[in-house]
Design an enzyme around this catalytic site. Sequence first.
Site, mmCIF file in Angstrom:
data_model
loop_
_atom_site.group_PDB
_atom_site.id
_atom_site.type_symbol
_atom_site.label_atom_id
_atom_site.label_comp_id
_atom_site.label_asym_id
_atom_site.label_seq_id
_atom_site.Cartn_x
_atom_site.Cartn_y
_atom_site.Cartn_z
ATOM 1 N N ALA A 1 1.702 11.086 2.387
ATOM 2 C CA ALA A 1 0.649 11.920 2.970
ATOM 3 C C ALA A 1 0.291 11.569 4.404
ATOM 4 O O ALA A 1 0.118 12.451 5.248
ATOM 5 C CB ALA A 1 -0.598 11.846 2.096
ATOM 6 N N CYS B 1 -2.849 14.080 -3.890
ATOM 7 C CA CYS B 1 -2.795 12.752 -4.522
ATOM 8 C C CYS B 1 -4.001 12.502 -5.408
ATOM 9 O O CYS B 1 -3.985 11.608 -6.256
ATOM 10 C CB CYS B 1 -2.731 11.660 -3.467
ATOM 11 S SG CYS B 1 -1.378 11.860 -2.308
ATOM 12 N N TRP C 1 -5.522 -20.024 1.919
ATOM 13 C CA TRP C 1 -4.243 -19.450 2.344
ATOM 14 C C TRP C 1 -4.107 -18.124 1.628
ATOM 15 O O TRP C 1 -3.914 -18.080 0.420
ATOM 16 C CB TRP C 1 -3.070 -20.364 1.963
ATOM 17 C CG TRP C 1 -2.983 -21.610 2.775
ATOM 18 C CD1 TRP C 1 -3.503 -22.824 2.444
ATOM 19 C CD2 TRP C 1 -2.349 -21.784 4.046
ATOM 20 N NE1 TRP C 1 -3.229 -23.734 3.435
ATOM 21 C CE2 TRP C 1 -2.516 -23.125 4.425
ATOM 22 C CE3 TRP C 1 -1.640 -20.927 4.902
ATOM 23 C CZ2 TRP C 1 -2.010 -23.639 5.630
ATOM 24 C CZ3 TRP C 1 -1.147 -21.436 6.092
ATOM 25 C CH2 TRP C 1 -1.332 -22.783 6.454
ATOM 26 N N ALA D 1 -0.737 19.551 4.296
ATOM 27 C CA ALA D 1 -1.119 18.493 5.242
ATOM 28 C C ALA D 1 -0.512 18.665 6.646
ATOM 29 O O ALA D 1 -1.254 18.796 7.635
ATOM 30 C CB ALA D 1 -0.743 17.131 4.672
ATOM 31 N N ALA D 2 0.812 18.683 6.741
ATOM 32 C CA ALA D 2 1.456 18.739 8.055
ATOM 33 C C ALA D 2 1.163 20.055 8.759
ATOM 34 O O ALA D 2 0.800 20.076 9.943
ATOM 35 C CB ALA D 2 2.966 18.542 7.906
ATOM 36 N N SER E 1 -4.852 22.724 2.376
ATOM 37 C CA SER E 1 -5.680 21.560 2.705
ATOM 38 C C SER E 1 -6.476 21.011 1.523
ATOM 39 O O SER E 1 -7.686 21.142 1.446
ATOM 40 C CB SER E 1 -6.648 21.938 3.840
ATOM 41 O OG SER E 1 -7.336 20.816 4.303
ATOM 42 N N ASN F 1 0.373 14.110 7.826
ATOM 43 C CA ASN F 1 -0.758 14.385 8.708
ATOM 44 C C ASN F 1 -0.448 13.986 10.151
ATOM 45 O O ASN F 1 -0.705 14.724 11.094
ATOM 46 C CB ASN F 1 -1.989 13.616 8.229
ATOM 47 C CG ASN F 1 -2.671 14.307 7.064
ATOM 48 O OD1 ASN F 1 -3.511 15.166 7.260
ATOM 49 N ND2 ASN F 1 -2.303 13.963 5.848
#
Lengths: 452, 452
Positions: free
Chosen positions: A305, A48, A438, A16-17, A44, A309
């Site tokens: 995750a 999850c 509510w 991801a990163a 990529s 990203n």
Amino acid sequence: MKKEQVMTFLVIGGDAAGMSAASKLKRMNKNATVTVLEMTEDVSYSACGMPYNIADPDRDMDLLVVRTADVFRQKNQINLLTGHRAEKVSPKEKKVFGTTLSGQSFEFAYDKLLIATGARPVMPNIPGIDLDCVLPLKNLSQGRLIKSFISEKKVKKAVIIGMGYIALEMCEAFGKRGVAVSMVKPGETFLPWMQADLSQMIQDELVQNKVALYAGKTVECIESSQIGARVVLDDLTLDADIVLVAAGVVPCSELAEDAGLELGAGGAIAVDRMLKTSDPDIYAAGDCADAYHVVSGEKCWIPLALRANRAGWAVADNICGVKTELKGVAGTSVFKVFDLQVARTGLTVQEANTAGFSPVENMITARSRAHGHPGSTPILVNMVGDKASGRLLGVQMTGTEGVAHRINAAAVALQTSMTVSEFFQSDLAYAPPFGPVWDPLLTAAGQLLKKM
Amino acid sequence: MKKEQVMTFLVIGGDAAGMSAASKLKRMNKNATVTVLEMTEDVSYSACGMPYNIADPDRDMDLLVVRTADVFRQKNQINLLTGHRAEKVSPKEKKVFGTTLSGQSFEFAYDKLLIATGARPVMPNIPGIDLDCVLPLKNLSQGRLIKSFISEKKVKKAVIIGMGYIALEMCEAFGKRGVAVSMVKPGETFLPWMQADLSQMIQDELVQNKVALYAGKTVECIESSQIGARVVLDDLTLDADIVLVAAGVVPCSELAEDAGLELGAGGAIAVDRMLKTSDPDIYAAGDCADAYHVVSGEKCWIPLALRANRAGWAVADNICGVKTELKGVAGTSVFKVFDLQVARTGLTVQEANTAGFSPVENMITARSRAHGHPGSTPILVNMVGDKASGRLLGVQMTGTEGVAHRINAAAVALQTSMTVSEFFQSDLAYAPPFGPVWDPLLTAAGQLLKKM
């Protein structure tokens, strides 16, 4: 640095990163040479999503792949090298050294380096942990292995070591495959990071779905047996065709540590709000790096995750001269346990105490639909506020509907350091099929205010 | 005023705002005499639940009653007088005059008065509007009437005049009762208050469920016919067993106007943030009163249930000396159109223009679940931001899942005047069954930022 300057951007880790940073940087600076070193063959993919994919034998696991390595190479013009394990970073030489899966040495020079090595499952140091039927679930090849193992070995019994997110999600996956599940962990409390009533609701859901829980049990060893394995506890032995190790993860920060970079919270690589490490030319992002917590303001390590990203993008921005500071994380997360949605954001009362707040918590039971509307189910909301400042500190929720997205309202409130009183004034949506007049979050805030 | 002081609190109108105020004030001040004048026989029921109740012939409509008049009288010690129509307020004498349903005159003195007279349906001035089969849906007796009308007259065809929330919700209710629906309204645009793509998604949902839409058609008259009525349009005639008038509502502010109180936005009673009218001893709350809009800061009239309840509570607080200022409304709302969830909060681009902002809007199509997760459906998000200040101004969403509660994250952001950029940094929840890694709201914010 000018956007179109010629530069060499090197990334270690193609998840991801890493891939977010690589792709964005190449979009921002076409002249840059962008190289990604990934030690596995997969990049990529939705990690999850693995439990849900494993649950369905007819679903191809490649459906989880968001973009293939070839697309990154051809369309995104990224020099993506899979099967490349980085083994040493030399900040002085501005070089990375390593070995390919086929045994060849390599070295790459960089102008800017991103370490995005992620996290890895904790493998407890017990005899038998290395048996073939004992598997962790972190990357796609491990997911593939577990999935084919269930089918090929006609798995009927699973023991899960650990009771975290992945462990809980895998209960449902095993259940759908007709596999009986036992869960084991050393701590006495089922889920110590959840308020007791909410934790009980999750436990009830597991028990109702025939999951056997063994909290407060230490695994002494795993023995090979005729059907696969015997998991030997202090006073009990559990048969298993498969043993899933889901006892948490640790950041892969050794490469950074060996290079002399500072480590931070949870042993992760210390980064500032711009994702810079202690070396001005090295960034870190994703599950291997720490972050600021938006509630406590302190450093924390919460591998999730979205942060990975987002951090990847921010690295690309900052290298290209578009200053991007990340405010931080709230630890907002959600997961599914059979029919139950479980969500949290911010601090628990224990975490709040540790962070120096004067926390007060309150638990309410609300309904998922309006008075008189059919199909309503209970929603449990535990809310934590700070007596001293009045601030909202955290929320936990459980219920069969209306939990997963509702938590985000509280997450935004944490992002802006709202007080419980201000949050209570929020104008939230109402319609009978979706909740009471509510909103459960407002009822929780109103009740908490009385205690504060 | 001391909490336990002896005082007389008079309330006109026994619905959400009125009963909330009466109950809370009596809780806060046991010595107070609390009298509520309600012109109908029903108090405290879920008016918004009526379409869903009408949909099911086997569900008793009394299930919508939250608390009966007798409970308020006995348990809450409120002098609740149903069938009491208030006809005149004299601020000088501090008295309210009226007539009971049986024709008897009455008068009540007050120390503090709350006007909570609500809103009423607009009944267009057209011939035939007074026919027995032409009915509005606002209060419980009207709900009961429509429900029994459908059963007893074996209704097969309905014409709805108007295309607002109630009209849209009643499409599904009629559909479930096997009633064919046609909707008519004079304006050419189907839903002018929704962005075009989102409006189209709702229109498609209606058409797919066999609702016939006639936008841009004026009703000239309603004629009595053998089966019930004929709704005569400019160039078309529609047969109907029942005609539902859902052409909007207006605030019941005449009583206040006649008493010399100031009116505000939309002809509603003008109130400050403490719900005080222009007379220091008279408060107004609920659908008859106006409010500040949290985005524009200007007065607006948006009749919604949560605001009515909240305002009722605030009135009790303020009378009892607990100063409570309501920040205002964001107009957050959600409704269901067959399988579709429709939600909005804040300003549309048109409203933002009128309020003096420099709005930019952007529409994205996201997915309701993660990449590779089965069962994903489209979510449309339209987001509006202010070019000058960077502020988030409003969000509209449509989709079959993940819309109803997700809107609240944006509602909280509006409450704290967040910028789009700050909102984009929010740490929102992620799990594959509930959305993509980048929540649709974050993707929308990221895309909008590029335009701003």
